[in-house]
Design a protein around this motif. Structure first.
Motif, PDB file in Angstrom:
ATOM      1  N   GLY A 301      -1.131   1.209   3.597  1.00  0.00           N
ATOM      2  CA  GLY A 301       0.217   1.748   3.439  1.00  0.00           C
ATOM      3  C   GLY A 301       1.269   0.658   3.517  1.00  0.00           C
ATOM      4  O   GLY A 301       2.176   0.582   2.687  1.00  0.00           O
ATOM      5  N   VAL A 302       1.149  -0.208   4.516  1.00  0.00           N
ATOM      6  CA  VAL A 302       2.119  -1.292   4.659  1.00  0.00           C
ATOM      7  C   VAL A 302       2.014  -2.235   3.473  1.00  0.00           C
ATOM      8  O   VAL A 302       3.011  -2.612   2.848  1.00  0.00           O
ATOM      9  CB  VAL A 302       1.885  -2.052   5.979  1.00  0.00           C
ATOM     10  CG1 VAL A 302       2.750  -3.288   6.027  1.00  0.00           C
ATOM     11  CG2 VAL A 302       2.181  -1.149   7.147  1.00  0.00           C
ATOM     12  N   LEU A 303       0.780  -2.589   3.116  1.00  0.00           N
ATOM     13  CA  LEU A 303       0.573  -3.547   2.027  1.00  0.00           C
ATOM     14  C   LEU A 303       1.157  -3.014   0.716  1.00  0.00           C
ATOM     15  O   LEU A 303       1.980  -3.669   0.066  1.00  0.00           O
ATOM     16  CB  LEU A 303      -0.933  -3.797   1.881  1.00  0.00           C
ATOM     17  CG  LEU A 303      -1.324  -4.850   0.868  1.00  0.00           C
ATOM     18  CD1 LEU A 303      -0.945  -6.225   1.387  1.00  0.00           C
ATOM     19  CD2 LEU A 303      -2.814  -4.793   0.577  1.00  0.00           C
ATOM     20  N   LEU A 304       0.746  -1.791   0.332  1.00  0.00           N
ATOM     21  CA  LEU A 304       1.158  -1.268  -0.975  1.00  0.00           C
ATOM     22  C   LEU A 304       2.648  -0.939  -1.006  1.00  0.00           C
ATOM     23  O   LEU A 304       3.329  -1.214  -1.984  1.00  0.00           O
ATOM     24  CB  LEU A 304       0.326  -0.034  -1.336  1.00  0.00           C
ATOM     25  CG  LEU A 304      -1.136  -0.336  -1.636  1.00  0.00           C
ATOM     26  CD1 LEU A 304      -1.925   0.937  -1.849  1.00  0.00           C
ATOM     27  CD2 LEU A 304      -1.246  -1.223  -2.865  1.00  0.00           C
ATOM     28  N   ASN A 305       3.155  -0.357   0.083  1.00  0.00           N
ATOM     29  CA  ASN A 305       4.584  -0.058   0.094  1.00  0.00           C
ATOM     30  C   ASN A 305       5.410  -1.331   0.082  1.00  0.00           C
ATOM     31  O   ASN A 305       6.456  -1.401  -0.566  1.00  0.00           O
ATOM     32  CB  ASN A 305       4.951   0.791   1.316  1.00  0.00           C
ATOM     33  CG  ASN A 305       4.819   2.267   1.018  1.00  0.00           C
ATOM     34  OD1 ASN A 305       5.257   2.726  -0.028  1.00  0.00           O
ATOM     35  ND2 ASN A 305       4.188   2.998   1.914  1.00  0.00           N
ATOM     36  N   PHE A 306       4.944  -2.358   0.805  1.00  0.00           N
ATOM     37  CA  PHE A 306       5.655  -3.622   0.834  1.00  0.00           C
ATOM     38  C   PHE A 306       5.712  -4.216  -0.571  1.00  0.00           C
ATOM     39  O   PHE A 306       6.779  -4.601  -1.068  1.00  0.00           O
ATOM     40  CB  PHE A 306       4.975  -4.594   1.808  1.00  0.00           C
ATOM     41  CG  PHE A 306       5.639  -5.930   1.899  1.00  0.00           C
ATOM     42  CD1 PHE A 306       6.835  -6.078   2.588  1.00  0.00           C
ATOM     43  CD2 PHE A 306       5.087  -7.041   1.293  1.00  0.00           C
ATOM     44  CE1 PHE A 306       7.456  -7.311   2.680  1.00  0.00           C
ATOM     45  CE2 PHE A 306       5.698  -8.279   1.375  1.00  0.00           C
ATOM     46  CZ  PHE A 306       6.889  -8.417   2.067  1.00  0.00           C
ATOM     47  N   LEU A 307       4.566  -4.247  -1.249  1.00  0.00           N
ATOM     48  CA  LEU A 307       4.522  -4.802  -2.606  1.00  0.00           C
ATOM     49  C   LEU A 307       5.414  -3.987  -3.545  1.00  0.00           C
ATOM     50  O   LEU A 307       6.151  -4.534  -4.361  1.00  0.00           O
ATOM     51  CB  LEU A 307       3.086  -4.811  -3.131  1.00  0.00           C
ATOM     52  CG  LEU A 307       2.158  -5.837  -2.488  1.00  0.00           C
ATOM     53  CD1 LEU A 307       0.747  -5.686  -3.014  1.00  0.00           C
ATOM     54  CD2 LEU A 307       2.663  -7.244  -2.734  1.00  0.00           C
ATOM     55  N   SER A 308       5.345  -2.647  -3.385  1.00  0.00           N
ATOM     56  CA  SER A 308       6.143  -1.787  -4.256  1.00  0.00           C
ATOM     57  C   SER A 308       7.634  -2.009  -4.013  1.00  0.00           C
ATOM     58  O   SER A 308       8.427  -2.103  -4.945  1.00  0.00           O
ATOM     59  CB  SER A 308       5.759  -0.339  -3.998  1.00  0.00           C
ATOM     60  OG  SER A 308       6.703   0.523  -4.542  1.00  0.00           O
ATOM     61  N   LEU A 309       8.023  -2.127  -2.733  1.00  0.00           N
ATOM     62  CA  LEU A 309       9.436  -2.323  -2.414  1.00  0.00           C
ATOM     63  C   LEU A 309       9.924  -3.709  -2.842  1.00  0.00           C
ATOM     64  O   LEU A 309      11.082  -3.892  -3.189  1.00  0.00           O
ATOM     65  CB  LEU A 309       9.668  -2.149  -0.905  1.00  0.00           C
ATOM     66  CG  LEU A 309       9.540  -0.721  -0.371  1.00  0.00           C
ATOM     67  CD1 LEU A 309       9.402  -0.714   1.137  1.00  0.00           C
ATOM     68  CD2 LEU A 309      10.738   0.112  -0.775  1.00  0.00           C
ATOM     69  N   ARG A 310       9.019  -4.703  -2.829  1.00  0.00           N
ATOM     70  CA  ARG A 310       9.381  -6.039  -3.302  1.00  0.00           C
ATOM     71  C   ARG A 310       9.497  -6.052  -4.816  1.00  0.00           C
ATOM     72  O   ARG A 310       9.905  -7.053  -5.406  1.00  0.00           O
ATOM     73  CB  ARG A 310       8.312  -7.086  -2.914  1.00  0.00           C
ATOM     74  CG  ARG A 310       8.150  -7.383  -1.465  1.00  0.00           C
ATOM     75  CD  ARG A 310       9.236  -8.201  -0.842  1.00  0.00           C
ATOM     76  NE  ARG A 310       9.618  -9.410  -1.572  1.00  0.00           N
ATOM     77  CZ  ARG A 310      10.741 -10.078  -1.330  1.00  0.00           C
ATOM     78  NH1 ARG A 310      11.559  -9.666  -0.411  1.00  0.00           N
ATOM     79  NH2 ARG A 310      11.033 -11.142  -2.014  1.00  0.00           N
ATOM     80  N   GLY A 311       9.060  -4.972  -5.469  1.00  0.00           N
ATOM     81  CA  GLY A 311       9.135  -4.913  -6.921  1.00  0.00           C
ATOM     82  C   GLY A 311       7.993  -5.622  -7.612  1.00  0.00           C
ATOM     83  O   GLY A 311       8.096  -5.987  -8.779  1.00  0.00           O
TER      84      GLY A 311
END
Lengths: 358, 296
Positions: A301-311
């Motif tokens: 969750g942290v990994l994918l959301n972080f990547l998604s939020l970083r664009g």
């Protein structure tokens, strides 16, 4: 046993501190902003893991609870009660100290609900709705449960999209900061970035401590029994309906908590937070994490959301999560961070080894 | 409400209701042979409309529509063979998530291919303003096309399932998979065929409705939800009841504009879905006795 169970919590706490120090040392504090947001999304994800992975009940409507929390709190803290100042209810609220006066951008008088009261009301609303919806919905199984929760999520989305009270397609903006205690304020201001990072991850730590202990207790064993064979669990005296409902409400409350805090952190919320794609994304992350694997879900969750939020996924955000979902379900339905795989690595055993029933 | 306005709304309701019924029949065909609810059913309708519009730029309309139906059928077959055929004893949860993933994949691919623009085939006869008047009620000829083609489609499906060998084999699989296999019917091929069939009727529906409703890369989602509502309302697996349920839902939705803002139109349909699921998951025409044997 208890010490082994608490070890991952300690490791997580140390990791949280290490990441903050590393980002400060590297001179990249902006990463903390996305990590804070990812932390709030993680609250939804670990709650959903409890419901989907352990209890075996799918929900395609958890973005709805996230949005109910965020929208309720956002609406209450921005809706100006000043024009209705003379009314009995408003005076009563004012007398109890639930309202706070202020001025808007143009110097006009503003009278809104205090953030902490709004947060509390938002949580109660979300829990109430979860209870009312969960009671009939959880009687359904399989396709019927999936479609019913999908229907619930769609209703929330269509209602926030169609209601001018909550800004329709624009959502709510200019939501005030949320002063918690001492100097800690939930706000996106960069001066308080570190505070907020620790606040978000403190909440995640609390949720993880609660959930890991829950799944190892009598309740956790009952949940796994429901997942394995609901009728058999029922026959053995497990009150399956009550357990399912409680877990549904608990996971909805966690989603709403994430929604409330993220809304005040961002200072706004839009209808996209309630969209079905968001719900599907949460399900995808739980699946990648290994379904009945709280730590796996948290990490993914942290990994994918972080990547998604970083664009990192560009405009293919939805496509990426759709593909992840498809690939995982086709080739590794037990998730990437599989218990059986991880158990072979001795160092990780204490972190993951205990998550699945032996 | 004046009488002609009432009929005007009724006509609109019947038009939409017919399309919902067609989507519901698509759900039922796959459900009957496999026990799967195909969450990508709405995407077949969208694909049909989109491919039809694209082909129409090159070839005359009837050929374009036929092409769209054939291409979508191929997509349906491909999906089943690539993503479902080889799974061994998949759980319901796994199948749900796979078809959801597929629907997202198709939608995003459509976004990539056709962009966000709204498209439509031209009206089959006349233009958007042509109308036939019966008294004070005005009906677009396209409505008659929708009703006519849907009626032919349902009749053809009935004939197929009742009279042809292939249709009977599919029904045999739906009744009892093991027994059908013992009789030498390839159950796997029947599953593929059910995907092909429901992709085909979805695509045809997408083509005939597109002049009225337009088609966009994401128009499948809400159609799928409505179609599912209709399928449940009529009783899952019962295609004839789905038609009645479709007309009922379409009319309810159409008249709901009288009491609620149009933005909440979808909310009505979905609330009905939830209500039916809570109160009577067998559907309006379902048999309570038979339902006791099923798992909801």
């Amino acid at each position: 046993m208890a010490r082994r169970r608490n070890l991952p919590i300690v490791v997580l706490a140390l990791a949280v501190i290490a990441v903050q120090l590393a980002s400060a040392a590297a001179g990249k504090p902006q990463y903390l902003t996305q990590l804070t947001m990812a932390g709030y999304y993680s609250l939804v994800i670990v709650g959903l893991t409890l419901l989907m992975g352990y209890t075996g009940q799918i929900s395609l409507g958890h973005a709805g609870f996230f949005a109910i929390g965020g929208y309720t709190s956002g609406l209450l803290t921005t809706y100006n009660l000043h024009p209705r100042g003379g009314g009995g209810l408003v005076s009563l609220l004012q007398a109890t100290g639930l309202l706070v006066a202020g001025q808007d951008l143009y110097g006009g008088d503003l009278l809104v609900v205090r953030p902490w009261a709004a947060c509390l009301i938002a949580m109660l609303v979300a829990i109430g709705i979860a209870y009312l919806v969960g009671k009939p919905v959880l009687k359904l199984r399989g396709h019927y449960l999936a479609m019913a929760t999908l229907g619930f999520g769609t209703i929330v989305y269509k209602v926030v999209l169609g209601s001018s009270l909550v800004g329709a397609a624009d959502g709510i903006s200019d939501i005030p900061a949320f002063p918690l205690f001492g100097g800690v304020v939930v706000t996106g201001k960069s001066a308080l970035r570190v505070h907020n990072y620790y606040l978000a991850w403190g909440l995640v730590l609390g949720a993880m401590a609660l959930l890991t202990n829950l799944v190892h207790s009598r309740v956790g064993r009952a949940l796994r029994a429901i997942h394995g064979a609901e009728d058999a669990a029922n026959a053995m005296g497990v009150d399956t309906a009550r357990y399912k409902l409680n877990m549904f409400v608990l996971s909805a409350a966690l989603a709403a908590l994430g929604g409330v805090f993220l809304t005040h952190y961002n200072g706004g919320i839009g209808p996209s937070e309630a969209s079905i794609m968001k719900s599907v994304r949460y399900v995808a992350i739980v699946a990648v994490g290994g379904m009945a694997n709280l730590w796996g879900a948290l990490i993914m969750g942290v990994l994918l959301n972080f990547l998604s939020l970083r664009g990192s996924f560009g405009s293919y955000d939805d496509a990426v999560f759709g593909l992840i979902l498809l690939a995982i379900m086709l080739f590794a339905p037990d998730g990437l961070l599989r218990v059986e795989l991880v158990r072979r690595v001795p160092g990780l055993r204490c972190v993951f080894g205990q998550e699945r029933a032996p | 409400m004046s009488l002609d306005l009432f009929f005007q709304y009724l006509v609109a309701g019947i038009t939409y209701g017919t399309i919902y019924a067609i989507v519901a029949i698509g759900f039922n065909i796959i459900y009957n042979t496999t026990g799967i609810i195909n969450f990508a059913q709405g995407e077949f309708v969208m694909l049909g409309g989109m491919i039809g519009v694209t082909l129409h730029a090159l070839v005359p309309m009837p050929v374009a529509i036929a092409g769209a139906v054939v291409v979508t059928m191929l997509v349906g077959a491909l999906i089943e063979m690539l993503f479902i055929r080889w799974l061994r004893r998949p759980s319901v949860l796994r199948l749900i998530i796979i078809t959801i993933g597929l629907s997202i994949g198709i939608r995003e691919l459509a976004l990539l291919l056709w962009g966000e623009g709204v498209r439509a085939l031209p009206y089959f006869t006349g233009t958007a303003v042509t109308s036939l008047s019966i008294g004070d009620v005005h009906i677009s000829p396209q409505v008659l096309w929708v009703l006519g083609i849907s009626a032919v489609m349902v009749a053809a499906l009935n004939f197929f399932f009742a009279r042809t060998l292939l249709g009977r084999q599919m029904r045999a699989c739906a009744c009892n998979r093991e027994a059908a296999q013992l009789c030498g019917i390839s159950a796997k091929n029947m599953v593929t065929l059910s995907f092909v069939l429901s992709a085909g009727i979805g695509a045809l529906a997408g083509c005939v409705i597109s002049p009225i409703t337009y088609v966009q890369y994401d128009s499948g989602t809400s159609l799928a939800l409505k179609g599912f509502t209709v399928a449940i309302l009529g009783g899952l697996g019962n295609s004839m009841a789905a038609i009645a349920a479709g007309l009922l839902l379409g009319s309810l939705e159409s008249f709901s504009i009288w009491v609620m803002p149009a933005a909440y139109k979808d909310v009505i349909a979905i609330s009905i879905l939830l209500l039916i699921l809570f109160v009577r998951p067998t559907g309006l025409f379902g048999n309570a006795e038979a339902a006791r044997l099923k798992d909801y």
